[in-house]
Design a protein around this motif. Structure first.
Motif, PDB file in Angstrom:
ATOM      1  N   ARG A 208       1.310   2.276 -19.027  1.00 29.80           N
ATOM      2  CA  ARG A 208      -0.037   1.958 -19.510  1.00 29.80           C
ATOM      3  C   ARG A 208      -1.040   1.818 -18.370  1.00 29.80           C
ATOM      4  N   LEU A 209      -0.593   2.017 -17.161  1.00 27.89           N
ATOM      5  CA  LEU A 209      -1.422   1.769 -15.985  1.00 27.89           C
ATOM      6  C   LEU A 209      -2.255   3.000 -15.630  1.00 27.89           C
ATOM      7  N   ASP A 210      -3.492   2.776 -15.222  1.00 26.97           N
ATOM      8  CA  ASP A 210      -4.345   3.870 -14.743  1.00 26.97           C
ATOM      9  C   ASP A 210      -3.888   4.259 -13.345  1.00 26.97           C
ATOM     10  N   CYS A 211      -3.304   5.455 -13.239  1.00 25.45           N
ATOM     11  CA  CYS A 211      -2.790   5.929 -11.949  1.00 25.45           C
ATOM     12  C   CYS A 211      -3.612   7.076 -11.377  1.00 25.45           C
ATOM     13  N   THR A 212      -4.780   7.312 -11.938  1.00 25.58           N
ATOM     14  CA  THR A 212      -5.646   8.373 -11.423  1.00 25.58           C
ATOM     15  C   THR A 212      -6.458   7.841 -10.244  1.00 25.58           C
ATOM     16  N   PRO A 213      -6.920   8.717  -9.345  1.00 22.54           N
ATOM     17  CA  PRO A 213      -6.691  10.163  -9.306  1.00 22.54           C
ATOM     18  C   PRO A 213      -5.337  10.503  -8.702  1.00 22.54           C
ATOM     19  N   ARG A 214      -4.940  11.775  -8.799  1.00 18.35           N
ATOM     20  CA  ARG A 214      -3.700  12.234  -8.193  1.00 18.35           C
ATOM     21  C   ARG A 214      -3.710  11.991  -6.681  1.00 18.35           C
ATOM     22  N   TRP A 215      -2.521  11.847  -6.123  1.00 18.12           N
ATOM     23  CA  TRP A 215      -2.423  11.672  -4.667  1.00 18.12           C
ATOM     24  C   TRP A 215      -1.478  12.682  -4.010  1.00 18.12           C
ATOM     25  N   ARG A 216      -0.754  13.460  -4.777  1.00 17.29           N
ATOM     26  CA  ARG A 216       0.243  14.350  -4.169  1.00 17.29           C
ATOM     27  C   ARG A 216      -0.385  15.281  -3.132  1.00 17.29           C
ATOM     28  N   GLU A 217      -1.562  15.814  -3.431  1.00 19.72           N
ATOM     29  CA  GLU A 217      -2.200  16.753  -2.517  1.00 19.72           C
ATOM     30  C   GLU A 217      -2.614  16.094  -1.201  1.00 19.72           C
ATOM     31  N   ARG A 218      -2.622  14.770  -1.151  1.00 14.51           N
ATOM     32  CA  ARG A 218      -2.986  14.043   0.061  1.00 14.51           C
ATOM     33  C   ARG A 218      -1.783  13.723   0.950  1.00 14.51           C
ATOM     34  N   LEU A 219      -0.571  13.988   0.477  1.00 14.14           N
ATOM     35  CA  LEU A 219       0.613  13.606   1.241  1.00 14.14           C
ATOM     36  C   LEU A 219       0.642  14.170   2.654  1.00 14.14           C
ATOM     37  N   PRO A 220       0.163  15.403   2.908  1.00 15.44           N
ATOM     38  CA  PRO A 220       0.158  15.894   4.292  1.00 15.44           C
ATOM     39  C   PRO A 220      -0.689  15.046   5.239  1.00 15.44           C
ATOM     40  N   GLY A 221      -1.519  14.155   4.689  1.00 14.90           N
ATOM     41  CA  GLY A 221      -2.332  13.286   5.522  1.00 14.90           C
ATOM     42  C   GLY A 221      -1.625  12.028   5.983  1.00 14.90           C
ATOM     43  N   ILE A 222      -0.391  11.785   5.507  1.00 18.41           N
ATOM     44  CA  ILE A 222       0.376  10.621   5.974  1.00 18.41           C
ATOM     45  C   ILE A 222       0.838  10.889   7.401  1.00 18.41           C
ATOM     46  N   ASP A 223       0.463  10.007   8.318  1.00 20.29           N
ATOM     47  CA  ASP A 223       0.767  10.257   9.739  1.00 20.29           C
ATOM     48  C   ASP A 223       1.592   9.147  10.370  1.00 20.29           C
ATOM     49  N   VAL A 224       2.347   8.406   9.542  1.00 20.88           N
ATOM     50  CA  VAL A 224       3.271   7.411  10.083  1.00 20.88           C
ATOM     51  C   VAL A 224       4.701   7.916   9.878  1.00 20.88           C
ATOM     52  N   PRO A 225       5.640   7.478  10.717  1.00 21.69           N
ATOM     53  CA  PRO A 225       7.039   7.881  10.524  1.00 21.69           C
ATOM     54  C   PRO A 225       7.506   7.536   9.111  1.00 21.69           C
ATOM     55  N   THR A 226       8.160   8.499   8.467  1.00 17.86           N
ATOM     56  CA  THR A 226       8.510   8.332   7.054  1.00 17.86           C
ATOM     57  C   THR A 226       9.969   8.690   6.811  1.00 17.86           C
ATOM     58  N   LEU A 227      10.621   7.846   6.020  1.00 20.65           N
ATOM     59  CA  LEU A 227      11.992   8.069   5.564  1.00 20.65           C
ATOM     60  C   LEU A 227      11.972   8.187   4.051  1.00 20.65           C
ATOM     61  N   VAL A 228      12.585   9.228   3.522  1.00 16.55           N
ATOM     62  CA  VAL A 228      12.720   9.415   2.083  1.00 16.55           C
ATOM     63  C   VAL A 228      14.200   9.280   1.734  1.00 16.55           C
ATOM     64  N   VAL A 229      14.515   8.340   0.854  1.00 15.84           N
ATOM     65  CA  VAL A 229      15.898   8.073   0.445  1.00 15.84           C
ATOM     66  C   VAL A 229      16.033   8.400  -1.035  1.00 15.84           C
ATOM     67  N   HIS A 230      17.069   9.165  -1.385  1.00 16.92           N
ATOM     68  CA  HIS A 230      17.216   9.534  -2.798  1.00 16.92           C
ATOM     69  C   HIS A 230      18.689   9.690  -3.149  1.00 16.92           C
ATOM     70  N   GLY A 231      19.054   9.237  -4.343  1.00 17.35           N
ATOM     71  CA  GLY A 231      20.408   9.404  -4.834  1.00 17.35           C
ATOM     72  C   GLY A 231      20.630  10.815  -5.367  1.00 17.35           C
ATOM     73  N   ARG A 232      21.701  11.439  -4.929  1.00 22.54           N
ATOM     74  CA  ARG A 232      22.026  12.782  -5.401  1.00 22.54           C
ATOM     75  C   ARG A 232      22.231  12.805  -6.913  1.00 22.54           C
ATOM     76  N   LEU A 233      22.703  11.701  -7.492  1.00 22.49           N
ATOM     77  CA  LEU A 233      23.074  11.649  -8.903  1.00 22.49           C
ATOM     78  C   LEU A 233      21.986  11.029  -9.779  1.00 22.49           C
ATOM     79  N   ASP A 234      20.789  10.854  -9.250  1.00 29.75           N
ATOM     80  CA  ASP A 234      19.697  10.212  -9.981  1.00 29.75           C
ATOM     81  C   ASP A 234      19.244  11.097 -11.146  1.00 29.75           C
TER      82      ASP A 234
END
Length: 280
Positions: A208-234
């Motif tokens: 029910r939360l307002d999550c606009t505007p989109r942010w995916r197109e801005r991801l290349p602008g992240i300039d800090v060290p980043t770790l992405v963790v994901h379960g293979r079976l998710d």
């Protein structure tokens, strides 16, 4: 545990480690108990001040009406930045899990000066709802089984715990661990109103939360060290969502947990902590 007032609301927080150590801020998804105790303790043992916190409408944080939230995803992101300032440990390593990972992405994009590193666990680059065509959606067979189960009596602790254990089995998680977490979440939830209990257990406020505007197109602008963790079976956010985040955030490292579904396991803690501690 304590509370901190920011942005005219109260956030429930819990701290591990020395107060003068570098800060790691863990965004709940939606309660702080989405982050295992063992991970918090290992990060603290690695020389970090670890603070996990409840999002609005969960745990010890300000509770309004989860069925009609008067705040947006951007407000939740601003809470994270304000909490860093209030804790006095900035810039901080920010980590978000599940829907908390969405909060973390927007927080780093909107408040870059507050954060020095980013960890994203079991999340994706778009808001709840229709997914982008190139991203894998929820596994429909699993979702069919999950959502065909009748809702529990949200005012009854045992009913809620049994519901959580059954859901964990469907998702490929540990039912015993899910039961224990659900009991702890129930004990921390203010009152027994069904919508509040459900918000704490399921994070339904995000539907029910307002999550606009989109942010995916801005991801290349992240300039800090980043770790992405994901379960293979998710089956909820399939691993392709984590792979997309790692591709689109410059320099991001992808850590795939081969035996993990949606919930972090005790067996994952050492590997995750070691990867997080390498981020600066």
């Amino acid at each position: 545990m304590t509370t901190v007032k920011v942005n005219d609301i109260v956030l429930g927080v819990e701290s591990f480690g020395a107060d003068d150590a570098p800060l790691v801020l863990l965004v709940g998804g939606t309660t702080m108990l989405s982050w295992p105790d063992a991970l918090c303790e290992r990060l603290a043992a690695g020389g970090r001040r670890v603070v996990r916190y409840d999002l609005r409408d969960s745990g010890e944080s300000t509770t309004g009406d989860p069925e009609a939230p008067d705040y947006t995803l951007r407000d939740l992101a601003a809470d994270a930045a304000a909490l860093v300032e209030a804790l006095g440990g900035g810039p901080a390593h920010l980590a978000g899990i599940g829907v908390g990972g969405m909060v973390a992405q927007v927080a780093v994009l909107d408040h870059p000066g507050a954060f020095s590193a980013l960890t994203l666990v079991g999340t994706r680059a778009v808001a709840p709802g229709p997914v982008d065509a190139d991203l894998p959606d929820h596994d429909q067979a699993t979702m069919g089984r999950l959502f065909s189960s009748p809702m529990p009596d949200w005012a009854d602790r045992e009913s809620v715990a049994e519901f959580a254990a059954a859901g964990a089995e469907v998702l490929g998680n540990d039912p015993g661990a899910a039961r224990s977490v659900a009991e702890r979440v129930w004990d921390r939830t203010p009152g027994t109103e069904s919508q509040v209990q459900m918000a704490n257990q399921l994070g339904m406020v995000f539907s029910r939360l307002d999550c606009t505007p989109r942010w995916r197109e801005r991801l290349p602008g992240i300039d800090v060290p980043t770790l992405v963790v994901h379960g293979r079976l998710d089956p909820f956010f399939p691993v392709g969502n984590g792979e997309a985040l790692a591709r689109e955030i410059p320099g991001a490292r992808l850590l795939v947990l081969e035996e993990t579904a949606t919930a972090l396991r005790d067996a994952d803690v050492r590997e995750i902590a070691e990867a997080m501690l390498t981020l600066r």
